[in-house]
Each structure stands twice: as structure tokens, then as C-alpha cells.
Scaffold this motif. Structure first.
Motif, PDB file in Angstrom:
ATOM      1  N   VAL B  87       0.769  -1.128  -0.008  1.00  0.00           N
ATOM      2  CA  VAL B  87       0.158  -0.006  -0.073  1.00  0.00           C
ATOM      3  C   VAL B  87       0.868   1.340   0.024  1.00  0.00           C
ATOM      4  O   VAL B  87       2.021   1.225   0.729  1.00  0.00           O
ATOM      5  CB  VAL B  87      -0.833   0.042   1.118  1.00  0.00           C
ATOM      6  N   VAL B  88       0.515   2.131  -1.134  1.00  0.00           N
ATOM      7  CA  VAL B  88       1.041   3.476  -0.661  1.00  0.00           C
ATOM      8  C   VAL B  88       0.042   4.325  -0.154  1.00  0.00           C
ATOM      9  O   VAL B  88      -0.858   4.741  -0.706  1.00  0.00           O
ATOM     10  CB  VAL B  88       1.552   3.925  -2.151  1.00  0.00           C
ATOM     11  N   PHE B  89       0.256   5.039   1.031  1.00  0.00           N
ATOM     12  CA  PHE B  89      -0.447   5.767   1.744  1.00  0.00           C
ATOM     13  C   PHE B  89      -0.663   7.297   1.269  1.00  0.00           C
ATOM     14  O   PHE B  89       0.469   7.738   0.856  1.00  0.00           O
ATOM     15  CB  PHE B  89      -0.387   5.728   3.235  1.00  0.00           C
ATOM     16  N   GLN B  90      -1.735   7.752   1.636  1.00  0.00           N
ATOM     17  CA  GLN B  90      -1.704   9.447   0.927  1.00  0.00           C
ATOM     18  C   GLN B  90      -0.872  10.213   1.559  1.00  0.00           C
ATOM     19  O   GLN B  90      -0.116  10.898   0.675  1.00  0.00           O
ATOM     20  CB  GLN B  90      -3.282   9.859   1.369  1.00  0.00           C
ATOM     21  N   ASN B  91      -0.435  10.178   2.749  1.00  0.00           N
ATOM     22  CA  ASN B  91       0.516  10.920   3.442  1.00  0.00           C
ATOM     23  C   ASN B  91       1.677  10.149   3.917  1.00  0.00           C
ATOM     24  O   ASN B  91       2.133  10.159   4.824  1.00  0.00           O
ATOM     25  CB  ASN B  91      -0.011  11.833   4.527  1.00  0.00           C
ATOM     26  N   HIS B  92       2.199   9.702   2.563  1.00  0.00           N
ATOM     27  CA  HIS B  92       3.646   8.866   2.635  1.00  0.00           C
ATOM     28  C   HIS B  92       3.849   7.748   3.732  1.00  0.00           C
ATOM     29  O   HIS B  92       4.283   6.726   3.484  1.00  0.00           O
ATOM     30  CB  HIS B  92       4.744   9.846   2.516  1.00  0.00           C
TER      31      HIS B  92
END
Ligand SMILES: Nc1ncnc2c1ncn2[C@@H]1O[C@H](COP(=O)(O)OP(=O)(O)OP(=O)(O)O)[C@@H](O)[C@H]1O
Ligand SMILES: [Mg+2]
Lengths: 350, 289
Positions: B87-92
Motif C-alpha cells: 500500500v502507498v498511503f496518502q500521506n507517505h
């Protein structure tokens, strides 16, 4: 840079055009104010960081000296700075004298034993420890050891407990009421209970440490426990959800999760709790030593008070100043430790 | 190419319902979400805020458990999170106490463990950071690099796990327009090279059209589901400047806009009226709409 190389190159030829001279001048003009400016800021900085606090201390000493001369107590005048300074010296001299006596005592003992052994080779020597009066530096040392051992014991219990509570909502719900009730209790209220329990439970013919030490230490531990548990658990439970999700996606095993994510993330909060509790612990320890007559700085203060000689107040004042200094140094040490360990440099500004 | 893709389903999202327990009673966020994704496909999820895009992604990631229905990856049901669904999360969400390198290292060591030697591990970490053009700032902490760079490291970390599928929740949402364009180009480049399977949530219509093979458009919640799916058959590699004047690109773009601002607006109003008549207690839906 360029202007300068040009300048030196042309200087060799002995031909200076107007333009380069101008540039050089301009450079000079730019450089000068910069130097004086930085000098100014250094001066104002030193002024602010050294001179102003120094002036503050000076004013304080003056007010103290002025006020002290006007206060008469049953033990004479309230000690001013000079009397306190004098007592500081004499306390140190007493300490040195005591050390000399101790040395002499051991030398005599050794000689005695040698003499006995010469007469009777089967003699098993009994070595007696010197039981002289505890001097002021001895008391300082005792208090420091007590506070540090109590503090370390508390940390060893509180940090794992805080982490467990922070990670587990059920455990948190179970433990929270207990913590909330015990947190506001002054650890001094525990002192009689601790004393009784220690004297009942800690029975040994050859005790490793004195009971009084144990009493003081456990009181310190009780006082450090709550702030550390609370701060650690708050730190752990407020870890960003995304970071926990990172750990879940990576399938970090529980122990690694704690080690790699939880512990570093909550280090700032853990240290906040530790600093808080060490400060309180130092205050409480002195009071506990006074109350329970346990060796340490508190006992020193109490003994001097009971003693009631003309020097007593000045000696107590010495203790007060030393207690303050040590408290300050303890806090600074913790701050340095935090700076060293924590990644969050912003949280260690003061 | 497309026919080949369709042949091999990698991820099967079937009949997913998601009901959240809220203080105001159960809230049905998703209803009957069905989607098959093939290997190497780039799928965008687009829809109005609060419709349930993140919920879908979190279910695929295993961070949420669907109430009914399930997700099958490579023939195996998804039950928990795992590195094969990075997963690449919204806030890094980089660990702030680790450098860019160490952040990737944590993932690589955990996923590959002893199967890679020390030097192989190092090489692999550096390779992934190079992929996102972060080799110059490998040993900097997150606080020392810009938002776009952090997001790059986040992507490098996800790629380094060699996931079967890459899940991205508005990866560029927090970035300014210029940085975002750079990141989109980087992502296209990487995807071209590695042929990753990607699900990406976005609010940005241009981003969706530019990057995707398919755009999945979701209806508004509650009981959100897939409204339409748009195939994007634009030639790859794609160039944003050339496409700006491309007729097909413009048509696809307006399709998405139409869905979002005509069809979904209407549906929203209808559902509002319906809800009022039903007088069900879920006020949350009005707020979301
Ligand atoms: N853990 C939760 N508990 C209760 N309700 C939730 C939870 N997570 C999401 N929801 C609800 O489900 C709906 C969908 O949320 P979700 O976060 O998936 O939306 P989204 O499409 O990702 O929105 P955005 O574009 O703003 O990120 C929202 O109405 C939200 O309130
Ligand atoms: Mg979302």
C-alpha cells in the motif's frame, strides 16, 4: 571570488584598472559591516546568555544578603551568602577530616591483624568496616544513588507496562481506574506502608542493602511509576494509524512491531514522562528522608535542624542550594539523554 | 494486449458489502462491489468524496474485513494485510526516525529476510530508490526532504516488496500540481518498466485518464457500488502534452466528468429524497453527500 583572482593576477602585473579597484573596494565595504554585524550578534548573544543571568544571580544574592541580616531567629541571624559559603567550606573540611580518620582506622586494623597473625598463624582475621559519621558529600551520594535506583526500577516496570497498556485497549480499560486513583496520591502517604512492609518482608541476616535505603527507593519508585506509565501508554496509543498499517502490511511480528515502530514512535512521550517523574522524585526523596530519618540529604537537613547550633541554618542553606543544583543537573542529564536517543529533535528544544 | 490481459485474472473482488457499526447504527458503505483485475493492469478508482473508495482499497489490502463477499488474489482469499498487496498511503507514512534508505530496508528485510544476502539487500534497496529517482537523498530523514520526495520513497518502499498488486490511496493528493505531474510521469515510466498491477484512488480526472487502462467510477454512498467502467485504450507510452490535443483523450475525459457531475449528481438527489421518505436514521449519508 572572481573579482579577487582577477585582482591578484593584475596586481602581479602591476596594472590595476579602475574597475577592479572599485570591485575590491566594494568587497571591502560589504565585508566590513558583515564582520561587525556578526561581532555584534555574538556580543549580544553572550550578553544575553551569560551576563544577564549573572546579573540576575547577583541581584538575588544582594537581596538575600540584605534580607538575611534583618531576620533574627532563635538560632541567630538568618545566614547570608557569606555565611553559607563559609559553611560550604567547613562541610568539605569535615569530609576530608573524616576520610583521614577512616584511612587511619583501616591502617590500624591492618597492623593489628598482622600482629595477631605473626603470633598465631591460625587466626582468621575479622575485618570491620569503618562506622564513622556520614559527611555531607556522603549524604549527597546516598541520595543520588537512592533516587537513581528508584528511578531505574520504576522505568523498568513502567515502560513495558505503559507499552502493554497503550497497545491493548482491554488492558487499558482494566488498569486505567487504578492508575487514575493512585496517580494523585502523594508518595509520602505510601511511606509508612512501605516502611512497615519492608521491615516485615525484607528479613535477612546479612542484608545486601539497608532497609532505610529500600524504603526511600521504593517511595521514589512509586512516585515515578505513574507519570511514566501514563506518558508511555499515551505515546503508544497515539501512534499514527498509518504507521501501524505499514507494520500490518509488512506483517511485522509482535516483538518487531514494538521494537521497530512502537518504541521509536513513543520515545518522545516516554522521555517526557521520565523527566517529569525524575524531577518529582528528587523532591519527594528529600522529604521522605526527612520524614523517615533515612540517610541522605533530607536526613542531613533534619539533623541540622534538630542540632540547632549557630551554624545549622547556614548548613541547611548549603543543602538547599546543593539540592537545587542536583535537581537541575538531573534534568539536564535527562535532556541530553533524550537528545541522544530521540529522533524528534523538535521536542528537545528546552 | 488487452485480450491477453483479460485472460488472466489476478484479483477478484466479488460481491462485497461493507457495513460499519456506528454509534447511530449500522451504516452500509458499500453494496455489491464486483471487479476483476488482470495482471499488469492499471485501474483507477474515482468517485465523490466519502463514497467508499478507501474502503474498497482497505478491503483489498486486508486492513478491513468485508462484511459479506470477499477478495481473491491469485486464487487465494485475502484475510489479512500482506506485503504482496503493498500500500502507498496518502500521506507517505514513512517512519520519521528512519532515513529513506532505512525505511525501504525495513520492508526489504522483512519481505526477503535471509533469501537475499547482505550485498543483494543493499543493491535491491538502492535499485528501488533509483527507480523513483531518490538516489541522491537516500540517507536523509523524511523531515529533510520535500513532500514529493517522501511520496517517492513511499512508492519505492512499496515497490521493493515486489508486490503482486500495488494499492495507492490518492498517492499524489497532497502534492502541488507541478510535482504531481512529475510523479505521474515517474509512475508511468516505472509501470512501463515493471508492468505492475496497480489500483489507484484519485480525485483527479486527468490523472485517471492519463495513467489508467480502466477507470472504475463509483456511485455515491451510502450503499455505494461501481457505476460505470471506462476502458482507456490510449497508446502507451503516453505523453501529457500530445494527449492534451488528442480527441480520444478529450472524449474519455468528458465521459468521466459527465459521470461525476451529471449522473452522480442526479443519483445523489434521488437517493436523498428516497432516504427522506424512508426516514431511516442514518444522517451520516446526508453529510457524506
Ligand atoms: N471505520 C469506519 N467506521 C465508520 N464509518 C466509516 C469508516 N470508514 C469509512 N466510513 C464511512 O464509509 C464511507 C466511505 O468512506 P471512505 O473513506 O471509503 O470514502 P472515500 O471514497 O475514500 O472518501 P475520500 O475521497 O474523501 O477519501 C464514508 O461515509 C465514511 O464515513
Ligand atoms: Mg479516501
Amino acid at each position: 571570488m572572481q573579482a579577487r583572482t582577477e585582482l591578484s593576477a593584475q596586481g602581479c602585473l602591476g596594472e590595476r584598472t579602475n574597475m577592479t579597484t572599485e570591485t575590491a573596494l566594494a568587497n571591502n565595504n560589504i565585508n566590513k559591516p558583515i564582520i561587525s554585524e556578526s561581532l555584534k550578534t555574538t556580543i549580544t548573544k553572550t550578553f544575553k546568555t551569560l551576563l544577564i543571568p549573572f546579573a540576575g544571580i547577583l541581584v538575588f544574592l544582594m537581596i538575600w544578603a540584605g534580607a538575611a541580616s534583618k531576620i533574627d531567629t532563635s538560632l541567630g541571624k538568618f545566614p547570608g551568602p557569606s555565611a553559607v559559603w563559609e559553611q560550604m567550606g567547613s562541610l568539605y573540611e569535615e569530609h576530608s577530616a573524616e576520610r583521614v580518620k577512616e584511612q587511619a582506622f583501616y591502617e590500624r586494623q591492618e597492623k593489628r591483624i598482622e600482629a595477631r597473625l605473626a603470633k598465631d598463624p591460625d587466626y582468621v582475621p575479622k575485618i570491620r568496616a569503618y562506622t564513622g559519621k556520614e559527611t555531607f558529600p556522603d549524604q549527597i551520594f546516598t541520595s543520588l544513588i537512592t533516587v537513581l535506583s528508584g528511578f531505574v526500577l520504576a522505568a523498568v516496570i513502567a515502560i513495558p507496562l505503559g507499552i502493554a497498556i497503550g497497545l491493548n485497549k482491554t488492558l487499558n480499560a482494566a488498569v486505567n481506574p487504578v492508575i487514575q486513583i493512585f496517580k494523585p496520591v502523594s508518595p509520602l502517604a505510601w511511606l509508612p506502608l512501605v516502611t512497615m512492609v519492608v521491615s516485615a518482608v525484607y528479613i535477612s541476616p546479612d542484608p545486601l542493602v539497608a532497609k532505610s535505603f529500600l524504603n526511600s527507593m521504593i517511595t521514589v519508585t512509586l512516585c515515578c511509576l505513574w507519570p511514566m506509565v501514563i506518558n508511555t501508554s499515551v505515546g503508544v496509543s497515539s501512534i499514527e494509524k498509518d504507521l501501524v498499517n505499514v507494520s500490518r502490511v509488512l506483517r511485522l511480528p509482535a516483538l518487531k512491531h514494538v521494537q521497530k515502530i512502537v518504541l521509536p514512535a513513543s520515545i518522545p512521550m516516554i522521555f517526557t514522562g521520565m523527566r517529569l517523574s525524575l524531577g518529582v522524585a528528587w523532591m519527594v526523596l528529600i522529604a521522605a528522608e526527612m520524614l523517615a530519618q533515612n540517610p541522605g540529604l533530607g536526613k542531613f537537613v533534619w539533623d541540622e535542624f534538630q542540632n540547632g547550633s549557630s551554624n545549622s541554618l547556614a548548613r541547611i542553606m548549603v543543602a538547599v542550594i546543593v539540592i537545587g543544583f542536583i535537581g537541575f543537573l538531573l534534568d539536564r542529564t535527562m535532556l541530553q539523554l533524550q537528545r541522544f536517543v530521540s529522533w524528534d529533535k523538535a521536542g528537545t528544544a528546552s | 494486449m488487452n485480450a491477453q490481459k483479460a485472460a488472466s485474472t489476478l484479483l477478484d473482488i466479488s460481491h462485497i458489502d461493507m457495513v460499519f457499526d456506528t454509534p447511530k447504527g449500522p451504516f452500509t458503505a458499500l453494496k455489491g462491489v464486483d471487479l476483476k483485475i488482470s495482471k499488469g493492469e492499471f485501474v483507477s478508482l474515482i468517485g465523490h468524496s466519502g463514497c467508499g473508495k478507501s474502503t474498497v482499497l482497505n478491503i483489498v489490502a486486508g486492513l478491513y474485513q468485508a462484511t459479506t463477499g470477499g477478495v481473491v488474489l491469485n486464487g487465494k482469499e485475502v484475510r489479512e494485510p500482506g506485503p504482496e498487496r503493498a500500500v502507498v498511503f496518502q500521506n507517505h507514512s514513512l517512519l520519521p526516525w528512519l532515513t529513506a534508505y532505512q525505511n525501504v530496508e525495513l520492508a526489504v528485510k522483512q519481505v526477503f529476510g535471509r533469501s537475499k544476502s547482505k550485498s543483494e539487500t543493499k543493491e535491491w534497496i538502492e535499485h528501488n530508490l533509483e527507480l523513483v529517482h531518490m538516489e541522491h537523498a537516500m540517507h536523509k530523514r523524511p523531515e529533510e526532504i520535500s513532500g514529493g520526495m517522501k511520496q517517492r520513497v513511499g512508492i519505492a518502499r512499496a515497490l521493493s516488496m515486489q508486490p503482486e498488486i500495488l494499492l495507492m490511496d490518492e498517492p499524489f493528493g497532497a502534492l502541488d500540481a507541478l510535482t504531481r505531474a512529475h510523479m505521474q510521469d515517474s509512475l508511468m515510466e516505472i509501470q512501463q518498466e515493471l508492468n505492475n498491477t496497480v489500483i489507484m484512488i484519485t480525485h483527479d480526472v486527468d490523472e485517471a485518464v492519463l495513467l489508467s487502462d480502466r477507470i472504475v467510477m463509483m456511485t455515491n454512498g451510502p450503499e455505494a457500488t461501481i457505476g460505470e467502467i471506462l476502458d482507456i485504450n490510449l497508446e502507451r507510452p503516453r505523453d501529457r502534452l500530445a494527449l492534451a490535443e488528442d480527441l480520444e483523450y478529450t472524449r474519455l475525459r468528458s465521459e468521466v466528468l459527465k459521470f461525476l457531475y451529471e449522473k452522480q449528481r442526479k443519483v445523489e438527489n434521488i437517493s436523498k429524497h428516497k432516504k427522506k421518505k424512508e426516514a431511516s436514521g442514518s444522517k451520516k449519508s446526508f453529510q457524506a453527500a
